[in-house]
Design an enzyme around this catalytic site. Structure first.
Site, PDB file in Angstrom:
ATOM      1  N   ARG A   1      31.347  18.324   0.613  1.00 33.34           N
ATOM      2  CA  ARG A   1      31.424  18.123   2.058  1.00 33.34           C
ATOM      3  C   ARG A   1      30.171  18.513   2.839  1.00 33.34           C
ATOM      4  O   ARG A   1      30.115  18.340   4.045  1.00 33.34           O
ATOM      5  CB  ARG A   1      32.626  18.901   2.605  1.00 33.34           C
TER       6      ARG A   1
ATOM      7  N   HIS B   1      30.514  13.097   3.721  1.00 34.13           N
ATOM      8  CA  HIS B   1      31.243  13.634   2.569  1.00 34.13           C
ATOM      9  C   HIS B   1      30.988  12.705   1.392  1.00 34.13           C
ATOM     10  O   HIS B   1      31.004  11.486   1.554  1.00 34.13           O
ATOM     11  CB  HIS B   1      32.750  13.674   2.831  1.00 34.13           C
TER      12      HIS B   1
ATOM     13  N   GLU C   1      31.612   8.931   2.868  1.00 35.83           N
ATOM     14  CA  GLU C   1      32.245   8.706   4.185  1.00 35.83           C
ATOM     15  C   GLU C   1      31.196   8.999   5.249  1.00 35.83           C
ATOM     16  O   GLU C   1      30.785  10.136   5.400  1.00 35.83           O
ATOM     17  CB  GLU C   1      33.394   9.680   4.403  1.00 35.83           C
TER      18      GLU C   1
ATOM     19  N   GLU D   1      36.377   9.312  15.391  1.00 38.13           N
ATOM     20  CA  GLU D   1      36.325  10.671  14.847  1.00 38.13           C
ATOM     21  C   GLU D   1      36.626  11.695  15.939  1.00 38.13           C
ATOM     22  O   GLU D   1      36.934  11.333  17.072  1.00 38.13           O
ATOM     23  CB  GLU D   1      34.976  10.937  14.175  1.00 38.13           C
TER      24      GLU D   1
ATOM     25  N   ARG E   1      40.102  22.018   4.059  1.00 39.16           N
ATOM     26  CA  ARG E   1      38.922  21.378   4.625  1.00 39.16           C
ATOM     27  C   ARG E   1      37.883  22.361   5.146  1.00 39.16           C
ATOM     28  O   ARG E   1      36.918  21.970   5.781  1.00 39.16           O
ATOM     29  CB  ARG E   1      39.324  20.391   5.730  1.00 39.16           C
TER      30      ARG E   1
ATOM     31  N   GLU F   1      35.512  16.151  -3.539  1.00 39.35           N
ATOM     32  CA  GLU F   1      34.844  15.787  -2.293  1.00 39.35           C
ATOM     33  C   GLU F   1      33.838  16.876  -1.980  1.00 39.35           C
ATOM     34  O   GLU F   1      34.210  18.032  -1.762  1.00 39.35           O
ATOM     35  CB  GLU F   1      35.860  15.661  -1.162  1.00 39.35           C
TER      36      GLU F   1
ATOM     37  N   GLU G   1      29.864   9.292   9.092  1.00 42.34           N
ATOM     38  CA  GLU G   1      30.204   9.424  10.509  1.00 42.34           C
ATOM     39  C   GLU G   1      28.955   9.130  11.346  1.00 42.34           C
ATOM     40  O   GLU G   1      27.841   9.304  10.867  1.00 42.34           O
ATOM     41  CB  GLU G   1      30.711  10.842  10.792  1.00 42.34           C
TER      42      GLU G   1
ATOM     43  N   GLU H   1      33.938   6.808  12.315  1.00 40.67           N
ATOM     44  CA  GLU H   1      33.769   6.783  10.857  1.00 40.67           C
ATOM     45  C   GLU H   1      34.246   5.440  10.342  1.00 40.67           C
ATOM     46  O   GLU H   1      35.246   4.905  10.809  1.00 40.67           O
ATOM     47  CB  GLU H   1      34.584   7.919  10.211  1.00 40.67           C
TER      48      GLU H   1
ATOM     49  N   ASP I   1       0.839  -1.190   0.000  1.00 36.47           N
ATOM     50  CA  ASP I   1       0.000   0.000   0.000  1.00 36.47           C
ATOM     51  C   ASP I   1       0.879   1.248   0.000  1.00 36.47           C
ATOM     52  O   ASP I   1       1.420   1.647   1.029  1.00 36.47           O
ATOM     53  CB  ASP I   1      -0.882  -0.040   1.258  1.00 36.47           C
TER      54      ASP I   1
HETATM   55  P1  ADP Z   1      39.128  11.847   3.923  1.00 40.41           P
HETATM   56  O1  ADP Z   1      40.555  12.193   3.725  1.00 40.41           O
HETATM   57  O2  ADP Z   1      38.225  12.934   3.411  1.00 40.41           O
HETATM   58  O3  ADP Z   1      38.802  11.432   5.328  1.00 40.41           O
HETATM   59  P2  ADP Z   1      38.610   9.066   3.237  1.00 40.41           P
HETATM   60  O4  ADP Z   1      39.906   8.373   3.040  1.00 40.41           O
HETATM   61  O5  ADP Z   1      37.935   8.866   4.556  1.00 40.41           O
HETATM   62  O6  ADP Z   1      38.847  10.620   2.937  1.00 40.41           O
HETATM   63  O7  ADP Z   1      37.564   8.638   2.096  1.00 40.41           O
HETATM   64  C1  ADP Z   1      37.858   8.731   0.745  1.00 40.41           C
HETATM   65  C2  ADP Z   1      36.749   8.111  -0.068  1.00 40.41           C
HETATM   66  O8  ADP Z   1      36.956   8.456  -1.456  1.00 40.41           O
HETATM   67  C3  ADP Z   1      36.709   6.586  -0.022  1.00 40.41           C
HETATM   68  O9  ADP Z   1      35.373   6.148   0.042  1.00 40.41           O
HETATM   69  C4  ADP Z   1      37.357   6.212  -1.373  1.00 40.41           C
HETATM   70  O10 ADP Z   1      36.974   4.926  -1.856  1.00 40.41           O
HETATM   71  C5  ADP Z   1      36.790   7.302  -2.240  1.00 40.41           C
HETATM   72  N1  ADP Z   1      37.440   7.422  -3.562  1.00 40.41           N
HETATM   73  C6  ADP Z   1      38.703   7.118  -3.928  1.00 40.41           C
HETATM   74  N2  ADP Z   1      38.881   7.284  -5.258  1.00 40.41           N
HETATM   75  C7  ADP Z   1      37.674   7.695  -5.762  1.00 40.41           C
HETATM   76  C8  ADP Z   1      37.191   8.007  -7.059  1.00 40.41           C
HETATM   77  N3  ADP Z   1      37.953   7.954  -8.137  1.00 40.41           N
HETATM   78  N4  ADP Z   1      35.895   8.364  -7.194  1.00 40.41           N
HETATM   79  C9  ADP Z   1      35.092   8.445  -6.122  1.00 40.41           C
HETATM   80  N5  ADP Z   1      35.492   8.159  -4.884  1.00 40.41           N
HETATM   81  C10 ADP Z   1      36.764   7.788  -4.685  1.00 40.41           C
HETATM   82 MG    MG Z   2      36.274  13.427   3.885  1.00 40.33          MG
HETATM   83 MG    MG Z   3      35.440  12.200   8.879  1.00 34.58          MG
HETATM   84 MG    MG Z   4      37.182  10.390   6.033  1.00 32.99          MG
HETATM   85 MG    MG Z   5      39.193   8.040   6.240  1.00 33.13          MG
END
Ligand code: ADP
Ligand code: MG
Ligand code: MG
Ligand code: MG
Ligand code: MG
Length: 441
Positions: free
Chosen positions: A332, A242, A130, A186, A313, A330, A132, A193, A51
Protein backbone atom coordinates in the site's frame (compact mmCIF):
# COMPACT_ATOMS: atom_id res chain seq x y z
CA UNK A 1 1.83 -10.56 -31.22
CA UNK A 2 2.01 -9.12 -34.74
CA UNK A 3 4.66 -9.88 -37.33
CA UNK A 4 6.27 -6.89 -39.03
CA UNK A 5 4.18 -7.50 -42.18
CA UNK A 6 0.95 -7.71 -40.18
CA UNK A 7 1.86 -4.51 -38.36
CA UNK A 8 2.42 -2.59 -41.59
CA UNK A 9 -0.85 -3.93 -42.94
CA UNK A 10 -2.78 -2.84 -39.85
CA UNK A 11 -1.23 0.61 -40.04
CA UNK A 12 -2.44 0.88 -43.58
CA UNK A 13 -5.91 -0.53 -42.91
CA UNK A 14 -6.49 1.75 -39.93
CA UNK A 15 -5.30 4.73 -41.93
CA UNK A 16 -2.64 5.59 -39.35
CA UNK A 17 -0.93 8.83 -40.27
CA UNK A 18 1.46 9.20 -37.35
CA UNK A 19 2.99 6.74 -34.90
CA UNK A 20 4.10 7.80 -31.50
CA UNK A 21 7.05 5.75 -30.30
CA UNK A 22 7.04 5.86 -26.51
CA UNK A 23 9.28 4.93 -23.60
CA UNK A 24 9.77 6.28 -20.07
CA UNK A 25 12.67 8.03 -18.45
CA UNK A 26 13.91 7.10 -15.01
CA UNK A 27 11.16 9.18 -13.34
CA UNK A 28 8.47 7.31 -15.27
CA UNK A 29 7.72 10.31 -17.48
CA UNK A 30 6.56 9.30 -20.97
CA UNK A 31 8.84 10.43 -23.78
CA UNK A 32 7.77 10.08 -27.34
CA UNK A 33 8.84 10.73 -30.87
CA UNK A 34 6.25 10.89 -33.62
CA UNK A 35 7.06 9.40 -37.00
CA UNK A 36 4.91 9.53 -40.13
CA UNK A 37 3.55 6.12 -41.16
CA UNK A 38 5.90 6.15 -44.16
CA UNK A 39 8.87 5.72 -41.77
CA UNK A 40 7.36 2.70 -40.06
CA UNK A 41 9.05 0.12 -42.29
CA UNK A 42 12.42 1.56 -41.39
CA UNK A 43 11.53 1.79 -37.69
CA UNK A 44 10.60 -1.89 -37.67
CA UNK A 45 13.76 -2.96 -39.45
CA UNK A 46 16.44 -0.93 -37.72
CA UNK A 47 14.73 0.99 -34.93
CA UNK A 48 14.71 4.78 -34.52
CA UNK A 49 17.79 6.55 -33.17
CA UNK A 50 17.60 9.21 -30.49
CA UNK A 51 19.92 11.19 -28.26
CA UNK A 52 20.03 9.35 -24.92
CA UNK A 53 21.91 12.19 -23.23
CA UNK A 54 18.79 14.35 -23.42
CA UNK A 55 16.73 11.83 -21.45
CA UNK A 56 16.78 12.09 -17.64
CA UNK A 57 18.85 9.29 -16.14
CA UNK A 58 19.99 7.75 -19.44
CA UNK A 59 23.37 8.27 -21.10
CA UNK A 60 26.34 10.58 -20.79
CA UNK A 61 27.09 12.93 -23.69
CA UNK A 62 30.05 10.90 -24.97
CA UNK A 63 28.02 7.75 -25.52
CA UNK A 64 24.63 9.17 -26.25
CA UNK A 65 23.31 7.33 -29.32
CA UNK A 66 20.46 5.02 -28.50
CA UNK A 67 17.86 3.14 -30.50
CA UNK A 68 14.13 2.64 -29.92
CA UNK A 69 12.73 -0.74 -30.87
CA UNK A 70 8.92 -0.85 -30.86
CA UNK A 71 7.22 -3.71 -29.00
CA UNK A 72 4.54 -4.61 -31.54
CA UNK A 73 2.24 -6.15 -28.93
CA UNK A 74 1.68 -2.63 -27.52
CA UNK A 75 0.18 -1.20 -30.72
CA UNK A 76 -2.85 0.92 -29.97
CA UNK A 77 -4.79 3.68 -31.69
CA UNK A 78 -5.07 6.92 -29.69
CA UNK A 79 -8.86 7.21 -29.32
CA UNK A 80 -8.92 11.00 -29.29
CA UNK A 81 -6.80 11.39 -32.40
CA UNK A 82 -9.30 10.18 -34.98
CA UNK A 83 -10.21 12.90 -37.43
CA UNK A 84 -11.69 12.38 -40.90
CA UNK A 85 -10.94 8.66 -40.49
CA UNK A 86 -7.23 9.37 -40.10
CA UNK A 87 -5.65 7.91 -36.96
CA UNK A 88 -2.67 8.24 -34.71
CA UNK A 89 -1.25 5.19 -32.94
CA UNK A 90 1.32 4.55 -30.29
CA UNK A 91 3.85 1.80 -29.69
CA UNK A 92 5.82 1.30 -26.48
CA UNK A 93 9.50 0.75 -27.17
CA UNK A 94 12.51 -0.96 -25.67
CA UNK A 95 15.75 0.97 -25.62
CA UNK A 96 18.86 -0.50 -27.21
CA UNK A 97 22.47 0.52 -27.71
CA UNK A 98 23.82 1.05 -31.24
CA UNK A 99 25.53 -2.36 -30.99
CA UNK A 100 22.10 -3.98 -30.64
CA UNK A 101 22.35 -4.89 -26.96
CA UNK A 102 19.54 -3.82 -24.64
CA UNK A 103 20.26 -0.69 -22.61
CA UNK A 104 20.36 -1.93 -19.00
CA UNK A 105 19.43 1.50 -17.64
CA UNK A 106 15.95 1.56 -19.24
CA UNK A 107 13.19 1.08 -16.62
CA UNK A 108 11.31 -1.50 -18.70
CA UNK A 109 14.52 -3.52 -18.94
CA UNK A 110 14.97 -3.42 -15.16
CA UNK A 111 11.56 -5.05 -14.75
CA UNK A 112 12.32 -7.65 -17.47
CA UNK A 113 15.44 -8.71 -15.58
CA UNK A 114 13.51 -9.41 -12.35
CA UNK A 115 10.73 -11.21 -14.24
CA UNK A 116 13.39 -13.45 -15.80
CA UNK A 117 14.69 -14.29 -12.32
CA UNK A 118 11.14 -15.11 -11.19
CA UNK A 119 10.70 -17.29 -14.28
CA UNK A 120 13.86 -19.24 -13.45
CA UNK A 121 12.28 -19.96 -10.05
CA UNK A 122 9.08 -21.10 -11.80
CA UNK A 123 6.92 -18.01 -11.25
CA UNK A 124 4.98 -15.48 -13.25
CA UNK A 125 4.22 -12.21 -11.50
CA UNK A 126 0.73 -10.71 -11.72
CA UNK A 127 0.11 -7.14 -10.74
CA UNK A 128 -3.11 -5.20 -10.18
CA UNK A 129 -2.40 -1.51 -9.57
CA UNK A 130 -5.07 0.86 -8.21
CA UNK A 131 -4.47 4.44 -9.28
CA UNK A 132 -5.97 7.45 -7.58
CA UNK A 133 -5.88 10.95 -8.99
CA UNK A 134 -7.29 14.44 -8.54
CA UNK A 135 -9.28 16.52 -10.97
CA UNK A 136 -8.83 20.24 -10.47
CA UNK A 137 -10.20 23.34 -12.09
CA UNK A 138 -7.63 24.87 -14.39
CA UNK A 139 -7.06 28.60 -13.92
CA UNK A 140 -4.51 30.40 -11.74
CA UNK A 141 -1.77 29.76 -14.25
CA UNK A 142 -2.62 26.08 -14.18
CA UNK A 143 -1.49 25.38 -10.62
CA UNK A 144 -4.82 25.83 -8.83
CA UNK A 145 -5.89 23.02 -6.51
CA UNK A 146 -9.58 23.90 -6.48
CA UNK A 147 -11.35 20.55 -6.62
CA UNK A 148 -13.71 20.07 -9.45
CA UNK A 149 -16.53 18.67 -7.30
CA UNK A 150 -17.72 18.12 -3.73
CA UNK A 151 -18.17 14.34 -3.76
CA UNK A 152 -16.82 11.75 -1.33
CA UNK A 153 -16.06 8.02 -1.39
CA UNK A 154 -18.45 6.13 -3.71
CA UNK A 155 -20.75 9.17 -3.96
CA UNK A 156 -23.27 9.36 -6.75
CA UNK A 157 -24.04 12.49 -8.85
CA UNK A 158 -25.07 15.33 -8.81
CA UNK A 159 -22.39 16.04 -6.13
CA UNK A 160 -19.98 14.01 -8.20
CA UNK A 161 -19.67 16.33 -11.19
CA UNK A 162 -16.78 14.28 -12.42
CA UNK A 163 -18.93 11.30 -13.37
CA UNK A 164 -18.96 12.41 -16.99
CA UNK A 165 -15.22 12.93 -17.09
CA UNK A 166 -14.61 9.59 -15.41
CA UNK A 167 -16.84 7.92 -17.95
CA UNK A 168 -14.94 9.58 -20.82
CA UNK A 169 -11.61 8.47 -19.35
CA UNK A 170 -12.95 4.94 -18.88
CA UNK A 171 -14.21 4.86 -22.47
CA UNK A 172 -10.85 5.93 -23.84
CA UNK A 173 -9.05 3.33 -21.71
CA UNK A 174 -11.38 0.57 -22.89
CA UNK A 175 -10.73 1.56 -26.50
CA UNK A 176 -7.04 1.20 -25.78
CA UNK A 177 -7.49 -2.36 -24.55
CA UNK A 178 -8.01 -1.93 -20.81
CA UNK A 179 -10.42 -4.17 -18.92
CA UNK A 180 -11.86 -1.82 -16.33
CA UNK A 181 -13.09 -3.38 -13.08
CA UNK A 182 -14.51 -0.30 -11.40
CA UNK A 183 -14.38 3.46 -11.26
CA UNK A 184 -15.46 5.52 -8.30
CA UNK A 185 -15.14 8.76 -6.44
CA UNK A 186 -12.44 8.61 -3.76
CA UNK A 187 -12.39 9.99 -0.23
CA UNK A 188 -11.08 13.51 -0.92
CA UNK A 189 -12.91 16.25 -2.80
CA UNK A 190 -11.93 16.02 -6.45
CA UNK A 191 -10.29 12.60 -5.99
CA UNK A 192 -11.05 9.53 -8.10
CA UNK A 193 -10.00 5.96 -8.72
CA UNK A 194 -10.30 3.74 -11.78
CA UNK A 195 -9.27 0.10 -11.41
CA UNK A 196 -8.24 -2.23 -14.17
CA UNK A 197 -7.82 -5.97 -14.06
CA UNK A 198 -4.59 -7.60 -12.96
CA UNK A 199 -2.21 -8.93 -15.57
CA UNK A 200 1.40 -9.76 -16.32
CA UNK A 201 3.71 -7.18 -14.67
CA UNK A 202 5.16 -5.71 -17.89
CA UNK A 203 1.74 -5.33 -19.48
CA UNK A 204 0.37 -3.58 -16.44
CA UNK A 205 3.41 -1.34 -15.98
CA UNK A 206 2.82 -0.26 -19.60
CA UNK A 207 -0.84 0.26 -18.69
CA UNK A 208 -0.01 2.45 -15.68
CA UNK A 209 2.00 4.75 -17.90
CA UNK A 210 -0.76 4.77 -20.52
CA UNK A 211 -3.43 5.32 -17.86
CA UNK A 212 -1.74 8.50 -16.69
CA UNK A 213 -1.47 10.21 -20.01
CA UNK A 214 -4.94 9.10 -21.16
CA UNK A 215 -6.41 10.54 -17.94
CA UNK A 216 -4.48 13.80 -18.33
CA UNK A 217 -5.40 14.10 -21.99
CA UNK A 218 -9.15 13.49 -21.53
CA UNK A 219 -9.30 15.78 -18.49
CA UNK A 220 -7.57 18.54 -20.44
CA UNK A 221 -10.03 18.15 -23.29
CA UNK A 222 -12.83 18.71 -20.74
CA UNK A 223 -11.14 21.85 -19.43
CA UNK A 224 -9.79 20.17 -16.28
CA UNK A 225 -6.39 19.25 -14.90
CA UNK A 226 -5.74 15.70 -13.78
CA UNK A 227 -2.78 15.21 -11.46
CA UNK A 228 -0.98 12.16 -10.13
CA UNK A 229 1.02 14.24 -7.67
CA UNK A 230 0.96 12.24 -4.42
CA UNK A 231 -0.36 14.86 -1.99
CA UNK A 232 -1.75 17.95 -3.71
CA UNK A 233 -4.00 19.15 -0.87
CA UNK A 234 -2.94 19.61 2.75
CA UNK A 235 -5.35 17.90 5.14
CA UNK A 236 -6.91 15.68 2.46
CA UNK A 237 -6.03 12.11 1.47
CA UNK A 238 -3.16 11.72 -0.99
CA UNK A 239 -3.13 9.62 -4.15
CA UNK A 240 -1.79 6.12 -3.75
CA UNK A 241 -1.05 3.37 -6.17
CA UNK A 242 -1.73 0.22 -4.17
CA UNK A 243 -0.01 -2.67 -5.87
CA UNK A 244 -1.81 -6.04 -5.71
CA UNK A 245 0.64 -8.88 -6.27
CA UNK A 246 0.44 -12.61 -6.83
CA UNK A 247 2.80 -15.24 -8.16
CA UNK A 248 1.40 -17.88 -10.47
CA UNK A 249 2.92 -21.29 -11.12
CA UNK A 250 1.37 -22.28 -14.41
CA UNK A 251 -2.35 -21.73 -13.95
CA UNK A 252 -2.17 -21.95 -10.18
CA UNK A 253 -1.93 -19.10 -7.73
CA UNK A 254 1.15 -19.97 -5.66
CA UNK A 255 0.00 -17.67 -2.83
CA UNK A 256 -3.10 -19.77 -2.10
CA UNK A 257 -3.12 -22.62 0.39
CA UNK A 258 -6.50 -23.73 1.80
CA UNK A 259 -4.71 -25.74 4.52
CA UNK A 260 -3.35 -22.76 6.51
CA UNK A 261 -5.27 -20.51 8.96
CA UNK A 262 -5.14 -17.45 6.66
CA UNK A 263 -5.40 -19.64 3.53
CA UNK A 264 -2.16 -18.22 2.20
CA UNK A 265 0.88 -20.34 1.38
CA UNK A 266 4.27 -20.24 3.11
CA UNK A 267 5.55 -18.82 -0.14
CA UNK A 268 3.19 -15.84 0.24
CA UNK A 269 4.36 -15.39 3.84
CA UNK A 270 8.01 -15.42 2.76
CA UNK A 271 7.21 -12.89 0.04
CA UNK A 272 5.71 -10.71 2.78
CA UNK A 273 8.86 -11.29 4.86
CA UNK A 274 11.00 -10.04 1.97
CA UNK A 275 8.80 -6.98 1.46
CA UNK A 276 9.03 -6.13 5.16
CA UNK A 277 12.81 -6.54 5.19
CA UNK A 278 13.31 -4.31 2.14
CA UNK A 279 10.36 -1.93 2.63
CA UNK A 280 12.49 1.09 3.57
CA UNK A 281 14.76 0.84 0.52
CA UNK A 282 11.76 0.22 -1.77
CA UNK A 283 10.33 3.51 -0.52
CA UNK A 284 13.02 5.44 -2.41
CA UNK A 285 11.57 4.01 -5.64
CA UNK A 286 7.86 3.73 -4.74
CA UNK A 287 7.77 7.21 -3.17
CA UNK A 288 10.30 9.17 -5.19
CA UNK A 289 9.28 12.79 -4.54
CA UNK A 290 9.63 15.23 -1.64
CA UNK A 291 5.84 15.42 -1.81
CA UNK A 292 5.46 11.62 -1.53
CA UNK A 293 6.27 11.78 2.18
CA UNK A 294 3.42 14.19 2.88
CA UNK A 295 1.09 11.34 1.94
CA UNK A 296 2.79 8.78 4.21
CA UNK A 297 1.35 10.23 7.42
CA UNK A 298 -1.24 8.75 9.76
CA UNK A 299 -4.95 9.40 9.50
CA UNK A 300 -5.56 8.89 5.76
CA UNK A 301 -5.28 5.11 5.23
CA UNK A 302 -1.73 5.61 3.93
CA UNK A 303 0.83 3.34 5.60
CA UNK A 304 3.32 4.69 8.14
CA UNK A 305 4.45 1.51 9.88
CA UNK A 306 6.05 -1.58 8.42
CA UNK A 307 3.42 -4.18 9.28
CA UNK A 308 1.30 -6.79 7.58
CA UNK A 309 -2.19 -7.95 8.37
CA UNK A 310 -5.37 -9.51 7.09
CA UNK A 311 -8.02 -6.92 6.22
CA UNK A 312 -6.45 -4.01 8.14
CA UNK A 313 -6.07 -0.90 5.98
CA UNK A 314 -3.64 0.78 8.36
CA UNK A 315 -0.88 -1.70 7.56
CA UNK A 316 1.73 -1.57 4.82
CA UNK A 317 0.80 -5.00 3.48
CA UNK A 318 -2.78 -6.19 3.50
CA UNK A 319 -4.11 -9.60 2.50
CA UNK A 320 -7.42 -8.75 0.76
CA UNK A 321 -10.23 -11.21 1.38
CA UNK A 322 -10.22 -12.88 -2.09
CA UNK A 323 -8.87 -16.45 -2.14
CA UNK A 324 -8.31 -19.08 -4.80
CA UNK A 325 -7.09 -17.36 -7.97
CA UNK A 326 -7.51 -13.91 -6.44
CA UNK A 327 -5.26 -14.64 -3.45
CA UNK A 328 -2.93 -11.65 -3.36
CA UNK A 329 -0.91 -9.25 -1.28
CA UNK A 330 -1.71 -5.58 -1.42
CA UNK A 331 1.38 -3.39 -1.00
CA UNK A 332 0.00 0.00 0.00
CA UNK A 333 2.92 2.42 0.15
CA UNK A 334 3.58 3.23 -3.53
CA UNK A 335 2.13 6.49 -4.77
CA UNK A 336 1.09 7.59 -8.21
CA UNK A 337 4.33 9.50 -8.90
CA UNK A 338 6.46 6.35 -8.94
CA UNK A 339 7.91 4.73 -12.02
CA UNK A 340 5.80 1.54 -12.26
CA UNK A 341 8.52 -0.51 -14.01
CA UNK A 342 11.06 0.19 -11.29
CA UNK A 343 8.51 -0.16 -8.50
CA UNK A 344 7.25 -3.58 -9.67
CA UNK A 345 10.87 -4.67 -10.16
CA UNK A 346 11.98 -3.83 -6.61
CA UNK A 347 8.80 -5.31 -5.10
CA UNK A 348 9.51 -8.54 -6.94
CA UNK A 349 13.21 -8.51 -5.99
CA UNK A 350 12.26 -8.10 -2.31
CA UNK A 351 9.66 -10.88 -2.49
CA UNK A 352 11.99 -13.31 -4.26
CA UNK A 353 14.66 -12.60 -1.65
CA UNK A 354 12.09 -13.43 1.02
CA UNK A 355 11.28 -16.71 -0.74
CA UNK A 356 14.93 -17.66 -1.26
CA UNK A 357 15.86 -17.02 2.35
CA UNK A 358 12.53 -18.17 3.81
CA UNK A 359 12.11 -14.86 5.67
CA UNK A 360 9.39 -15.23 8.34
CA UNK A 361 7.28 -12.04 8.50
CA UNK A 362 6.15 -12.77 12.08
CA UNK A 363 2.51 -12.61 13.12
CA UNK A 364 0.10 -10.30 11.30
CA UNK A 365 -0.77 -7.16 13.24
CA UNK A 366 -4.54 -6.95 13.17
CA UNK A 367 -4.75 -3.75 15.23
CA UNK A 368 -5.12 -0.18 14.07
CA UNK A 369 -1.41 0.65 14.21
CA UNK A 370 -2.09 4.39 14.10
CA UNK A 371 -3.59 4.05 17.59
CA UNK A 372 -0.66 2.26 19.22
CA UNK A 373 1.69 4.20 21.49
CA UNK A 374 5.39 4.34 20.66
CA UNK A 375 6.06 1.94 23.55
CA UNK A 376 3.48 -0.56 22.27
CA UNK A 377 4.97 -0.40 18.79
CA UNK A 378 8.42 -0.95 20.23
CA UNK A 379 7.35 -4.02 22.18
CA UNK A 380 5.74 -5.45 19.01
CA UNK A 381 8.95 -4.69 17.07
CA UNK A 382 7.12 -2.45 14.58
CA UNK A 383 9.40 -0.28 12.42
CA UNK A 384 8.45 2.98 10.73
CA UNK A 385 8.70 3.72 7.00
CA UNK A 386 11.19 6.47 6.06
CA UNK A 387 9.64 9.83 6.82
CA UNK A 388 11.41 11.74 4.07
CA UNK A 389 13.22 11.25 0.80
CA UNK A 390 16.70 11.52 2.31
CA UNK A 391 15.98 8.72 4.80
CA UNK A 392 14.64 6.55 2.01
CA UNK A 393 17.73 7.15 -0.14
CA UNK A 394 19.96 6.26 2.83
CA UNK A 395 18.10 2.96 3.15
CA UNK A 396 18.43 2.33 -0.56
CA UNK A 397 22.17 2.95 -0.33
CA UNK A 398 22.43 0.27 2.36
CA UNK A 399 20.27 -2.38 0.65
CA UNK A 400 22.29 -4.65 -1.61
CA UNK A 401 19.32 -6.66 -2.91
CA UNK A 402 17.36 -3.62 -4.06
CA UNK A 403 20.45 -1.92 -5.49
CA UNK A 404 21.30 -5.01 -7.49
CA UNK A 405 17.76 -5.25 -8.77
CA UNK A 406 17.96 -1.68 -10.10
CA UNK A 407 21.39 -2.22 -11.60
CA UNK A 408 24.31 0.19 -11.20
CA UNK A 409 23.11 2.63 -13.85
CA UNK A 410 19.62 3.15 -12.50
CA UNK A 411 20.78 3.06 -8.89
CA UNK A 412 23.37 5.82 -9.43
CA UNK A 413 20.84 8.01 -11.21
CA UNK A 414 18.09 7.50 -8.64
CA UNK A 415 20.54 8.56 -5.92
CA UNK A 416 21.82 11.53 -7.89
CA UNK A 417 18.37 12.85 -8.85
CA UNK A 418 16.94 12.18 -5.39
CA UNK A 419 19.75 14.05 -3.64
CA UNK A 420 19.40 16.97 -6.05
CA UNK A 421 15.69 17.17 -5.25
CA UNK A 422 16.34 16.93 -1.51
CA UNK A 423 19.01 19.67 -1.53
CA UNK A 424 16.92 21.96 -3.71
CA UNK A 425 13.95 21.61 -1.38
CA UNK A 426 16.01 22.22 1.75
CA UNK A 427 17.51 25.41 0.39
CA UNK A 428 14.14 26.89 -0.41
CA UNK A 429 12.31 29.09 2.12
CA UNK A 430 8.75 27.79 2.11
CA UNK A 431 5.59 29.86 2.78
CA UNK A 432 4.92 27.64 5.80
CA UNK A 433 8.12 28.91 7.45
CA UNK A 434 7.26 32.55 6.84
CA UNK A 435 3.75 32.09 8.32
CA UNK A 436 5.13 30.30 11.31
CA UNK A 437 8.20 32.35 12.21
CA UNK A 438 8.15 35.85 10.84
CA UNK A 439 6.26 37.47 13.71
CA UNK A 440 7.46 35.28 16.54
CA UNK A 441 11.18 35.72 15.96
P1 ADP B 1 -9.42 -2.28 -2.87
O1 ADP B 1 -10.37 -3.08 -2.06
O2 ADP B 1 -8.06 -2.25 -2.24
O3 ADP B 1 -9.94 -0.92 -3.21
P2 ADP B 1 -9.71 -2.85 -5.71
O4 ADP B 1 -10.94 -3.66 -5.91
O5 ADP B 1 -9.83 -1.39 -5.99
O6 ADP B 1 -9.20 -3.12 -4.21
O7 ADP B 1 -8.51 -3.42 -6.60
C1 ADP B 1 -8.11 -4.75 -6.56
C2 ADP B 1 -7.07 -5.01 -7.62
O8 ADP B 1 -6.49 -6.31 -7.38
C3 ADP B 1 -7.62 -5.05 -9.04
O9 ADP B 1 -6.72 -4.42 -9.92
C4 ADP B 1 -7.68 -6.58 -9.31
O10 ADP B 1 -7.62 -6.92 -10.69
C5 ADP B 1 -6.43 -7.01 -8.59
N1 ADP B 1 -6.33 -8.47 -8.40
C6 ADP B 1 -7.31 -9.39 -8.27
N2 ADP B 1 -6.80 -10.64 -8.20
C7 ADP B 1 -5.44 -10.51 -8.30
C8 ADP B 1 -4.35 -11.42 -8.33
N3 ADP B 1 -4.51 -12.73 -8.22
N4 ADP B 1 -3.10 -10.93 -8.47
C9 ADP B 1 -2.89 -9.61 -8.57
N5 ADP B 1 -3.88 -8.71 -8.55
C10 ADP B 1 -5.14 -9.14 -8.42
MG1 MG C 1 -6.50 -0.91 -2.42
MG1 MG D 1 -8.50 3.82 -3.31
MG1 MG E 1 -9.31 0.37 -4.68
MG1 MG F 1 -11.91 -0.52 -6.12
Amino acid sequence: MYSQEQMLKIIQEKNVEFLRLQFTDISGIVKNVAIPATQMGKALKSGISFDGSSIEGFARIQESDMVLRPDLSTFSLLPWSTKDDVNEARLICDVHLPNGLPFEGAPRRVLYRQLERAKEMGFKMNVGPELEFFLFEKGNGGSATTPHDFGGYFDLGPVDLAEDVRREITRALIKMGFTIEASHHEVARGQHEIDFVYDDAIKNADKVVTFKYVTKTIAMRQGLRATFMPKPVYGAAGSGMHVNISLFRGLENAFYDPETPLNISDLARFFVGGLIEHASAITAIANPLINSYKRLVSGFEAPVYITWSGPNRSSLIRIPSGRGLSTRLEFRSPDTSCNPYLTFAVILAAGLDGIKRGIDPGDPVDLNVYHLTAAERKSLGIQTLPSNLKEALDHLEGDKVIREALGEHVYENVMRLGMLEWEEYNKFVHPWEIDRYINTY
